[in-house]
Design a protein around this motif. Structure first.
Motif, PDB file in Angstrom:
ATOM      1  N   GLN A  15      22.004  28.431  47.053  1.00 28.45           N
ATOM      2  CA  GLN A  15      23.107  29.327  47.413  1.00 28.45           C
ATOM      3  C   GLN A  15      22.579  30.424  48.311  1.00 28.45           C
ATOM      4  O   GLN A  15      21.546  31.039  48.020  1.00 28.45           O
ATOM      5  N   MET A  16      23.279  30.666  49.394  1.00 29.57           N
ATOM      6  CA  MET A  16      22.846  31.630  50.395  1.00 29.57           C
ATOM      7  C   MET A  16      23.750  32.860  50.363  1.00 29.57           C
ATOM      8  O   MET A  16      24.969  32.750  50.395  1.00 29.57           O
ATOM      9  N   GLN A  17      23.125  34.019  50.275  1.00 24.32           N
ATOM     10  CA  GLN A  17      23.853  35.283  50.340  1.00 24.32           C
ATOM     11  C   GLN A  17      23.325  36.087  51.528  1.00 24.32           C
ATOM     12  O   GLN A  17      22.119  36.151  51.746  1.00 24.32           O
ATOM     13  N   ARG A  18      24.241  36.703  52.250  1.00 22.16           N
ATOM     14  CA  ARG A  18      23.855  37.441  53.449  1.00 22.16           C
ATOM     15  C   ARG A  18      24.457  38.844  53.418  1.00 22.16           C
ATOM     16  O   ARG A  18      25.655  39.015  53.187  1.00 22.16           O
ATOM     17  N   VAL A  19      23.605  39.824  53.664  1.00 19.51           N
ATOM     18  CA  VAL A  19      24.042  41.220  53.741  1.00 19.51           C
ATOM     19  C   VAL A  19      23.766  41.706  55.158  1.00 19.51           C
ATOM     20  O   VAL A  19      22.619  41.696  55.616  1.00 19.51           O
ATOM     21  N   ASP A  20      24.815  42.118  55.871  1.00 13.82           N
ATOM     22  CA  ASP A  20      24.700  42.569  57.256  1.00 13.82           C
ATOM     23  C   ASP A  20      24.801  44.094  57.329  1.00 13.82           C
ATOM     24  O   ASP A  20      25.639  44.704  56.660  1.00 13.82           O
ATOM     25  N   GLN A  21      23.938  44.679  58.136  1.00 10.05           N
ATOM     26  CA  GLN A  21      23.989  46.115  58.399  1.00 10.05           C
ATOM     27  C   GLN A  21      23.612  46.353  59.852  1.00 10.05           C
ATOM     28  O   GLN A  21      22.449  46.214  60.237  1.00 10.05           O
ATOM     29  N   GLU A  22      24.647  46.650  60.652  1.00 10.17           N
ATOM     30  CA  GLU A  22      24.484  46.804  62.094  1.00 10.17           C
ATOM     31  C   GLU A  22      23.877  45.521  62.673  1.00 10.17           C
ATOM     32  O   GLU A  22      24.439  44.445  62.504  1.00 10.17           O
ATOM     33  N   ASP A  23      22.725  45.603  63.329  1.00 11.36           N
ATOM     34  CA  ASP A  23      22.148  44.397  63.930  1.00 11.36           C
ATOM     35  C   ASP A  23      21.051  43.791  63.055  1.00 11.36           C
ATOM     36  O   ASP A  23      20.243  42.989  63.512  1.00 11.36           O
ATOM     37  N   ARG A  24      21.032  44.162  61.799  1.00  5.99           N
ATOM     38  CA  ARG A  24      20.021  43.650  60.866  1.00  5.99           C
ATOM     39  C   ARG A  24      20.723  42.948  59.711  1.00  5.99           C
ATOM     40  O   ARG A  24      21.746  43.413  59.207  1.00  5.99           O
ATOM     41  N   SER A  25      20.161  41.817  59.274  1.00  2.00           N
ATOM     42  CA  SER A  25      20.717  41.052  58.170  1.00  2.00           C
ATOM     43  C   SER A  25      19.605  40.640  57.217  1.00  2.00           C
ATOM     44  O   SER A  25      18.492  40.306  57.653  1.00  2.00           O
ATOM     45  N   VAL A  26      19.899  40.704  55.936  1.00  2.00           N
ATOM     46  CA  VAL A  26      18.987  40.202  54.907  1.00  2.00           C
ATOM     47  C   VAL A  26      19.641  38.980  54.286  1.00  2.00           C
ATOM     48  O   VAL A  26      20.767  39.045  53.789  1.00  2.00           O
TER      49      VAL A  26
END
Length: 335
Positions: free
Chosen positions: A84-95
């Motif tokens: 399972q993939m979770q993605r957290v975006d913040q401006e031009d950066r993603s974890v």
């Protein structure tokens, strides 16, 4: 200058501690900056061997979508794994965090299988009754066929009746196996609207025979679901058959779809007299049927199939008249 060097040394040590922490995590962690991979831990490299810094991030093309949101089956794996993939975006950066949930899913599937077996145990008397009646009838026709004095006409009649009872027994056995089965075998991506269209096409004969009209309003906007197509079509057909049977003569069965990024919904509504409170309480339980020739397993199998795909099904009576079934499934979108 000394202060700058000291700060640089602190930064290096902090970076090393972060690297150590990331590598200690069992989940794969990938840092994406401006669309490109900048950092990742050892678990990410194990999961995606071709992963390199500086490359544009995209979900590996060989990964097959799983039944749930943001779930995938890495096809390169020698075992049937699910991540399972979770993605957290913040401006031009993603974890991006990728977690192996195979063990959790297998535990859930085993729990569901045990629940079904328990249900079969509770319904053992019903099973015996369901099998005994057609079996006794079949034996009666066999005895007639074995009689010495029997006309050719009677022989054909008894053989046809015997065949009918054996077909009923075969259907009952097949549906019992379907009821126990839990895991979708070969899920694949299909649009919600396409799935409903195929289910409606497969039941055209029953629709014409009943003199009922299917009124379609497909508005899922190309949302996709990951399902085992034949199993899900069978589940929808069981619901449609129920709606057709309970519609008024020359009635209308409304079939509609709608969806968002999280859930896709399929609504099937008839214009009949509705479902009695007694039946509604046990509608999805095995052998809950009012039809003399029914096995009472169709809707129970449909619910099991839908739940095996991480979905849900609900039934209710509408205010004016008729009953409504609402099937929801996870919408699939690629990260």
């Amino acid at each position: 200058t000394a202060q700058v060097e000291s700060l640089n040394a602190d930064l290096v040590r902090a970076h090393a501690r972060v690297e150590t922490l990331l590598n200690a995590l069992p989940a794969a962690v990938i840092l994406v900056e401006a669309g490109q991979v900048s950092h990742f831990n050892a678990s990410a490299k194990d999961l995606i061997p071709r992963l390199e810094r500086g490359e544009t991030w995209r979900t590996p093309t060989e990964w097959r979508p799983g039944p749930g949101p943001n779930e995938f089956h890495p096809s390169s794996s020698s075992t049937d794994r699910t991540v399972q993939m979770q993605r957290v975006d913040q401006e031009d950066r993603s974890v991006i965090q990728i977690q192996d949930i195979t063990a959790n899913l297998k535990s859930a599937e085993e729990a569901q299988r045990l629940d079904r077996l328990a249900a079969m145990g509770q319904m053992s008397a019903g099973i015996a009754h369901q099998i005994r009646t057609p079996l006794a009838t079949a034996l009666l026709y066999c005895s007639h066929l074995a009689a010495e004095q029997i006309s050719d006409e009677d022989r054909v009649t008894f053989a046809a009746r015997l065949q009918k009872q054996m077909i009923h027994l075969e259907k009952l056995a097949s549906e019992m196996l379907q009821f126990i089965r839990s895991k979708p075998l070969r899920p694949g991506l299909i649009s919600v609207d396409g799935l409903v269209t195929d289910a409606c096409q497969s039941i055209e004969g029953a629709v014409k025979a009943a003199g009922v009209t299917l009124r379609l309003n497909l508005a899922a906007n190309d949302r996709m679901v990951s399902v085992e197509k034949p199993a899900m079509i069978s589940a929808l057909v069981a619901i449609l058959e129920n709606a057709i049977e309970h519609s008024v003569p020359n009635g209308v069965v409304d079939v509609s779809t709608f969806a968002d990024d999280q859930r896709s919904a399929i609504r099937i509504a008839d214009d009949g007299s509705g479902i009695s409170a007694e039946i509604l309480a046990t509608l999805f339980e095995p052998f809950a049927t009012t039809r003399p020739s029914g096995t009472g397993l169709g809707l129970a199998i449909a619910r099991n199939t839908i739940r095996a795909h991480r979905g849900d099904i609900q039934a209710r009576n509408m205010q004016e008249r008729g009953a409504e079934f609402l099937v929801t499934l996870p919408s699939i979108r690629e990260l």
